[in-house]
Design a protein around this motif. Sequence first.
Motif, short mmCIF file in Angstrom:
data_model
loop_
_atom_site.label_atom_id
_atom_site.label_comp_id
_atom_site.label_asym_id
_atom_site.label_seq_id
_atom_site.Cartn_x
_atom_site.Cartn_y
_atom_site.Cartn_z
N MET A 1 0.79 -1.22 0.03
CA MET A 1 -0.10 -0.06 -0.01
C MET A 1 0.78 1.20 0.06
O MET A 1 0.67 2.08 -0.77
N ARG A 5 0.48 3.45 -3.13
CA ARG A 5 -0.62 4.68 -2.91
C ARG A 5 -0.20 5.65 -2.28
O ARG A 5 -0.67 6.45 -1.77
N ALA A 9 -2.65 6.93 2.14
CA ALA A 9 -3.38 5.85 2.00
C ALA A 9 -2.87 4.66 2.86
O ALA A 9 -3.91 4.04 3.58
N ALA A 10 -1.62 4.53 3.24
CA ALA A 10 -1.19 3.50 4.05
C ALA A 10 -1.61 3.87 5.52
O ALA A 10 -1.87 2.89 6.15
N GLU A 12 -4.33 5.34 6.43
CA GLU A 12 -5.44 5.35 6.68
C GLU A 12 -5.91 3.86 6.82
O GLU A 12 -6.63 3.56 7.54
N THR A 13 -5.17 2.83 6.11
CA THR A 13 -5.43 1.45 6.26
C THR A 13 -4.90 1.13 7.53
O THR A 13 -5.61 0.20 8.36
N LEU A 14 -3.96 1.47 8.24
CA LEU A 14 -3.33 1.42 9.44
C LEU A 14 -4.51 1.74 10.57
O LEU A 14 -4.55 1.01 11.52
N ALA A 16 -7.50 2.35 10.30
CA ALA A 16 -8.81 1.69 10.22
C ALA A 16 -8.94 0.57 11.09
O ALA A 16 -9.85 -0.11 11.53
N ARG A 17 -7.55 -0.16 11.09
CA ARG A 17 -7.44 -1.61 12.07
C ARG A 17 -7.44 -1.32 13.51
O ARG A 17 -7.46 -2.42 14.17
N LYS A 26 -3.92 14.44 6.49
CA LYS A 26 -3.19 13.72 5.23
C LYS A 26 -2.28 14.90 4.70
O LYS A 26 -2.69 16.19 4.95
N TYR A 40 6.02 6.39 7.98
CA TYR A 40 5.02 5.10 8.11
C TYR A 40 5.46 4.33 9.36
O TYR A 40 4.65 4.08 10.38
N SER A 44 3.24 3.61 12.80
CA SER A 44 2.95 2.31 13.04
C SER A 44 3.33 1.96 14.45
O SER A 44 2.63 1.34 15.34
#
Length: 128
Positions: A1, A5, A9-10, A12-14, A16-17, A26, A40, A44
């Motif tokens: 990701m 992207r 985007a990365a 957002e995915t992180l 969301a979980r 952003k 990232y 993370s």
Amino acid sequence: MLTDRGLDAALETLVARAPLPIEVDKLGRRLPEAIEAAAYYVVSESIANVVKHAQASCARVGNRAKNGSVVIDVRDDGVGGADAATGSGLRGLSDRVEALDGRLSVESPPGGGTRVLAQIPLAHSGAQ
């Protein structure tokens, strides 16, 4: 990701979980690959620490490019008390950021939440 992207985007995915609400600013643009990767990992690892240790009800990830640097600012409303000197994860983040001529700081007063702040110069990789 992240590679395909980008950082926005990365992240957002992180988030969301994550098992708690996390707001993310952003950047709205791509950064050099090494800087996106470092940013990232800062976010993370910081979120992993929030979930594992902070007893927080929410967190916020601020990202901005300002004065030739990208600034990543992760804050939570948890119990505080994080110590970069005793955690290998935070030391590893510091090493990763410093390899890009950046700096990482951790503020975590007991009872006052935690703030992880990374500043990485865009000029390191020739990007402005």
